[in-house]
Design an enzyme around this catalytic site. Structure first.
Site, PDB file in Angstrom:
ATOM      1  N   GLU A 178     -28.973  -9.685  24.663  1.00  0.00           N
ATOM      2  CA  GLU A 178     -28.192  -8.536  24.205  1.00  0.00           C
ATOM      3  C   GLU A 178     -28.628  -7.322  25.016  1.00  0.00           C
ATOM      4  O   GLU A 178     -29.799  -7.194  25.369  1.00  0.00           O
ATOM      5  CB  GLU A 178     -28.427  -8.318  22.706  1.00  0.00           C
ATOM      6  CG  GLU A 178     -28.045  -6.981  22.146  1.00  0.00           C
ATOM      7  CD  GLU A 178     -26.559  -6.700  22.246  1.00  0.00           C
ATOM      8  OE1 GLU A 178     -26.204  -5.553  22.607  1.00  0.00           O
ATOM      9  OE2 GLU A 178     -25.752  -7.606  21.984  1.00  0.00           O
ATOM     10  N   CYS A 180      -2.878   0.116   9.245  1.00  0.00           N
ATOM     11  CA  CYS A 180      -2.206  -1.182   9.121  1.00  0.00           C
ATOM     12  C   CYS A 180      -0.857  -1.131   9.831  1.00  0.00           C
ATOM     13  O   CYS A 180      -0.175  -0.106   9.811  1.00  0.00           O
ATOM     14  CB  CYS A 180      -1.979  -1.543   7.656  1.00  0.00           C
ATOM     15  SG  CYS A 180      -3.486  -1.877   6.737  1.00  0.00           S
ATOM     16  N   CYS A 218       0.833  -1.208   0.000  1.00  0.00           N
ATOM     17  CA  CYS A 218       0.000   0.000   0.000  1.00  0.00           C
ATOM     18  C   CYS A 218       0.865   1.255   0.000  1.00  0.00           C
ATOM     19  O   CYS A 218       1.788   1.383   0.814  1.00  0.00           O
ATOM     20  CB  CYS A 218      -0.921   0.004   1.220  1.00  0.00           C
ATOM     21  SG  CYS A 218      -1.983   1.471   1.311  1.00  0.00           S
ATOM     22  N   CYS A 247     -12.575 -11.365  20.572  1.00  0.00           N
ATOM     23  CA  CYS A 247     -11.729 -10.417  19.838  1.00  0.00           C
ATOM     24  C   CYS A 247     -10.543  -9.976  20.688  1.00  0.00           C
ATOM     25  O   CYS A 247      -9.906  -8.966  20.386  1.00  0.00           O
ATOM     26  CB  CYS A 247     -12.549  -9.211  19.377  1.00  0.00           C
ATOM     27  SG  CYS A 247     -13.361  -8.305  20.714  1.00  0.00           S
ATOM     28  N   CYS A 282      -6.310   2.698  -0.444  1.00  0.00           N
ATOM     29  CA  CYS A 282      -6.278   1.701   0.633  1.00  0.00           C
ATOM     30  C   CYS A 282      -6.540   0.303   0.063  1.00  0.00           C
ATOM     31  O   CYS A 282      -7.400   0.105  -0.786  1.00  0.00           O
ATOM     32  CB  CYS A 282      -7.343   2.044   1.665  1.00  0.00           C
ATOM     33  SG  CYS A 282      -7.531   0.824   2.975  1.00  0.00           S
ATOM     34  N   CYS A 302      -0.056   5.995   7.227  1.00  0.00           N
ATOM     35  CA  CYS A 302      -1.349   5.619   7.790  1.00  0.00           C
ATOM     36  C   CYS A 302      -1.186   4.663   8.963  1.00  0.00           C
ATOM     37  O   CYS A 302      -0.362   3.751   8.923  1.00  0.00           O
ATOM     38  CB  CYS A 302      -2.203   4.971   6.699  1.00  0.00           C
ATOM     39  SG  CYS A 302      -3.787   4.337   7.293  1.00  0.00           S
ATOM     40  N   GLN A 305     -19.751  -7.804  11.661  1.00  0.00           N
ATOM     41  CA  GLN A 305     -18.443  -8.395  11.417  1.00  0.00           C
ATOM     42  C   GLN A 305     -17.772  -7.662  10.261  1.00  0.00           C
ATOM     43  O   GLN A 305     -18.413  -7.257   9.298  1.00  0.00           O
ATOM     44  CB  GLN A 305     -18.571  -9.884  11.117  1.00  0.00           C
ATOM     45  CG  GLN A 305     -19.122 -10.708  12.271  1.00  0.00           C
ATOM     46  CD  GLN A 305     -18.167 -10.778  13.460  1.00  0.00           C
ATOM     47  OE1 GLN A 305     -16.967 -10.597  13.340  1.00  0.00           O
ATOM     48  NE2 GLN A 305     -18.730 -11.041  14.637  1.00  0.00           N
TER      49      GLN A 305
END
Length: 407
Positions: free
Chosen positions: A290, A69, A60, A364, A143, A66, A243
């Protein structure tokens, strides 16, 4: 003086040891010999004297500036191996020996949601991502992780920034690709007034947005911003969690369906809008829990409008403060849990005290997952399978799915 990189930190910095202690080195890989100026224990711009065989040219053009990443300088095979190793190391630190069965990495140009930052400048506007370790905004028109539809919206976001950003403020644009087109949920801008509303509505029309909201106020809802979960189609609330990639979601759903196969009654905890509950309800009765009532309402509408699904019930409940108790858990053959980064310490304690035999845990955060896994193992569960699903390609972020069985 030169430094040899021993390992990567959880934030993907190289870690070396010098006379004055640990040094973190940006964009370095294990085994490399580097040098550079150390400031506050960090080398921000190292010279690589001896590169690793795993080092590659970043694809990239925005990579150096940036902050989106962190690992484009490493081969795909290295990144996958490192992410699997992070999970295994976190578990080993809790006394659990486990091997990651596989790593599912989403392809480039597949991210279907992202949050852009928008700022006014003396010369106009800037819309993009924050620079590495900075609040500077970097434009990212080329990107390599985002879907093309998300990049195509940048001119519209610049126009919204010009119209709605304060001189010193910053707007966060949560952009999501739905089946009906793009949804934009903006926060941090000026207070709404008739002129701003008219401008934003005009931009939504001109750029064919499915939906546009500004500080939770709906400006335009031209089409339902639908997402498909199993046989159901759901219109989530503006800015709702989704997601990150379709491929990542498919890998997680496949794992969850396989892990719960044969269960007649399933509880889906931290259910969101139904990512797992709605595919599961094709073959089992599901109770979705939830904290956000709006998300449950969207889930319920999607279920009611679909055909051929089994019974689904739901409950708005803060599982951090009011976890399901053992007598409630024992009503189910299997439980699926997908908590935020903090994990689910309180809920896991109740699961450990229950008679539940089958638990599928989507996480996560390997660190909080390992903490919760230790509690489960102490209660007689065995970690039967674990995979890594890398939806955040080139980042340090790690997602995983695991199956626990108690005999």
């Amino acid at each position: 003086m030169p430094f040899t990189i021993d390992r990567l930190s959880l934030l993907a910095d190289g870690v070396a040891h010098g006379p004055e202690g640990t040094v973190h080195v940006a964009m370095a890989l294990p085994g490399e010999l580097v040098e550079g100026t150390v400031e506050n224990g960090r080398i921000a711009a190292p010279s690589i004297l001896t590169p690793s065989p795993d080092r590659v040219k970043a694809p990239c053009p925005h990579y150096r500036a940036c902050g989106g990443c962190l690992l484009q300088h490493a081969s795909d095979a290295f990144v996958a191996g490192w992410k699997g190793q992070v999970v295994e190391t976190a578990l080993a630190g809790r006394g659990i020996a486990a091997r990651v069965a596989r790593v599912e990495t989403s392809p480039e140009f597949s991210r279907r949601r992202a949050t852009f930052s928008g700022r006014r400048t003396k010369k106009g506007t800037l819309v993009g991502f924050h620079a590495r370790a900075s609040d500077t905004v970097v434009e990212v028109p080329r990107c390599r992780i985002l879907r093309p539809e998300l990049l195509a919206v940048l001119p519209a976001l610049n126009a919204m920034t010009a119209a709605g950003a304060s001189r010193k403020g910053e707007i966060a644009f949560a952009v999501t690709l739905s089946e009906a087109g793009l949804e934009i949920a903006a926060r941090g801008g000026k207070e709404m007034d008739p002129a701003l509303f008219q401008t934003l509505a005009g931009l939504a029309e001109a750029h064919d947005f499915a939906r546009l909201s500004w500080e939770a106020e709906t400006v335009a809802a031209r089409r339902p911003a639908l997402q498909s979960f199993g046989a159901a189609r759901v219109n989530p609330p503006p800015g709702a969690f989704l997601q990150a990639t379709a491929a990542g979601e498919a890998a997680l759903v496949e794992f969850v369906l396989d892990a719960t196969r044969g269960a007649a009654r399933i509880a889906d905890l931290f259910a969101g809008c139904g990512t797992f509950a709605l595919p599961l309800v094709a073959t089992a009765e599901v109770h979705a829990v939830e904290s956000e009532a709006e998300m449950l309402a969207a889930l319920d509408r999607g279920w009611r409008q679909a055909q051929g699904l089994k019974r689904l019930t739901h409950e708005a409940r803060d599982l951090f403060r009011r976890p399901l108790l053992p007598d409630e858990i024992d009503r189910f053959d299997a439980v699926v849990i997908d908590p935020p980064r903090a994990g689910a310490e309180a809920q896991v304690a109740e699961i450990a005290a229950s008679s539940l035999r089958d638990l599928t845990y989507v996480s996560c955060n390997p660190v909080t997952f390992a903490r919760d896994a230790e509690r489960l193992v102490q209660a007689g569960f065995a970690l039967a399978d674990v995979i890594v699903v890398d939806q955040f390609r080139y980042s340090a972020h790690i997602e995983l799915a695991a199956r626990f069985r108690r005999t």
